[in-house]
Structures are given as structure tokens and as C-alpha cells.
Design a protein around this motif. Structure first.
Motif, mmCIF file in Angstrom:
data_model
loop_
_atom_site.group_PDB
_atom_site.id
_atom_site.type_symbol
_atom_site.label_atom_id
_atom_site.label_comp_id
_atom_site.label_asym_id
_atom_site.label_seq_id
_atom_site.Cartn_x
_atom_site.Cartn_y
_atom_site.Cartn_z
ATOM 1 N N GLU A 1 0.712 -0.926 -0.064
ATOM 2 C CA GLU A 1 0.012 0.082 0.200
ATOM 3 C C GLU A 1 0.919 1.165 0.085
ATOM 4 N N ASP A 2 0.457 2.255 -0.184
ATOM 5 C CA ASP A 2 1.157 3.580 -0.363
ATOM 6 C C ASP A 2 1.745 3.930 0.837
ATOM 7 N N ILE A 3 2.984 4.173 1.046
ATOM 8 C CA ILE A 3 3.757 4.512 2.454
ATOM 9 C C ILE A 3 4.273 5.946 1.952
ATOM 10 N N THR A 4 4.595 6.790 3.042
ATOM 11 C CA THR A 4 4.979 8.230 2.904
ATOM 12 C C THR A 4 5.789 8.292 4.142
ATOM 13 N N ASP A 5 6.563 9.570 3.944
ATOM 14 C CA ASP A 5 7.315 9.974 4.796
ATOM 15 C C ASP A 5 8.508 8.694 5.574
ATOM 16 N N ILE A 6 8.997 8.105 4.572
ATOM 17 C CA ILE A 6 9.875 7.080 5.061
ATOM 18 C C ILE A 6 11.164 7.552 5.418
ATOM 19 N N THR A 7 11.491 6.970 6.758
ATOM 20 C CA THR A 7 12.987 7.094 7.391
ATOM 21 C C THR A 7 13.633 6.005 7.621
ATOM 22 N N MET A 8 14.640 5.525 7.051
ATOM 23 C CA MET A 8 15.257 4.168 7.299
ATOM 24 C C MET A 8 16.691 4.426 7.709
ATOM 25 N N ILE A 9 16.953 3.407 8.520
ATOM 26 C CA ILE A 9 18.466 3.295 8.928
ATOM 27 C C ILE A 9 18.866 2.026 9.045
ATOM 28 N N CYS A 10 20.159 1.762 8.750
ATOM 29 C CA CYS A 10 20.846 0.330 8.991
ATOM 30 C C CYS A 10 21.869 0.409 9.873
#
Length: 148
Positions: free
Chosen positions: A71-80
Motif C-alpha cells: 500500500e502507499d507509504i509516505t514519510d519514510i525514514t530508514m537506517i541500517c
């Protein structure tokens, strides 16, 4: 006129420094949070995968791939984060740069974080990923833990 220009430059400089400081603190808080995570979240509306490629005799490239959104996802922050010694920062999206969005059946269809670690014959690595995002303006946070 000179005083106004100097005041504007000072305001711009102070605001810029403040934002960088806030972003750095947010980044460090996410790293500390990931260090404590033990297992992956149960469900999330996308696929997540980690790939490893030996690119030289001394270095491995890893890629954290988030794609196939359900589904549509917004305002993504991702860190590894990983448990190997590194001289680099851990790769991230949405902390020091703009947050991203992925819309179902639209391009771009995924996000990739890329990092490098020293080559080891018996690579035993724990990779942890934090993804914050919104669906219909409701905020979510998931963790993905992978051991190789």
C-alpha cells in the motif's frame, strides 16, 4: 544595510547549525535504539531484503532493499546498523536528507541503502534495520533483524 545583511547571515548560520545538530541527535538515537533490538517486527507492508557482495579481496558491499509496497507509504525514514567495526556512518534515508515515499504500482518502486564492511572469511554479521513511515497519515515503526 550592512548590519541587516550580517544579521541575516547570522540567522541563516544559526538555523543551519541547529538543524544539523537535531539531525545528528536523531541519527544517534536511532543507532542506540537499533543496538537494543533483538528480533524483527511481525508484519510490514513491503518486502525487505539484505544482499551481500564481495567487491574486493578486502571489502564487502551490503544492500538493504525495501520494495514491493503493498500500500502507499509516505514519510519514510530508514537506517541500517550492523555489529561490525566501521569507520563510516551507517547508511540512512530521511534523516540528513528528505523523507521518501513509495506508492503501490508506481515508480520508484523501492529504496536501497548501501554500505561497506571489511571482508571476513566467515562473515558473521547481524544487520538491523529501522523503518519509520506513514500510511494515511498514521505513523508506524518496524524493525528488521537479519543474521548471516
Amino acid at each position: 544595510m550592512k548590519k541587516i545583511l550580517i544579521c541575516l547571515l547570522l540567522i541563516f548560520f544559526i538555523c543551519g547549525c541547529t538543524n544539523t545538530s537535531i539531525e545528528k541527535e536523531e541519527y544517534l538515537n536511532y543507532i542506540e535504539e537499533l543496538k537494543k533490538v533483538k528480533e524483527s517486527s511481525k508484519e510490514y507492508p513491503f518486502n525487505i531484503e539484505i544482499r551481500y557482495d564481495q567487491i574486493t579481496k578486502k571489502e564487502i558491499r551490503y544492500q538493504v532493499i525495501l520494495d514491493e509496497v503493498k500500500e502507499d507509504i509516505t514519510d519514510i525514514t530508514m537506517i541500517c546498523y550492523h555489529n561490525k567495526k566501521t569507520e563510516d556512518i551507517y547508511p540512512s534515508i530521511g534523516i540528513f536528507d528528505d523523507k521518501e515515499s513509495l506508492l503501490k504500482d508506481k515508480k520508484p518502486s523501492g529504496l536501497i541503502l548501501v554500505g561497506y564492511i571489511p571482508y571476513e572469511k566467515d562473515l558473521k554479521i547481524t544487520m538491523k534495520v529501522l523503518v519509520k513511515y506513514k500510511i494515511n497519515n498514521k505513523e508506524y515503526k518496524i524493525y528488521y533483524v537479519s543474521k548471516k
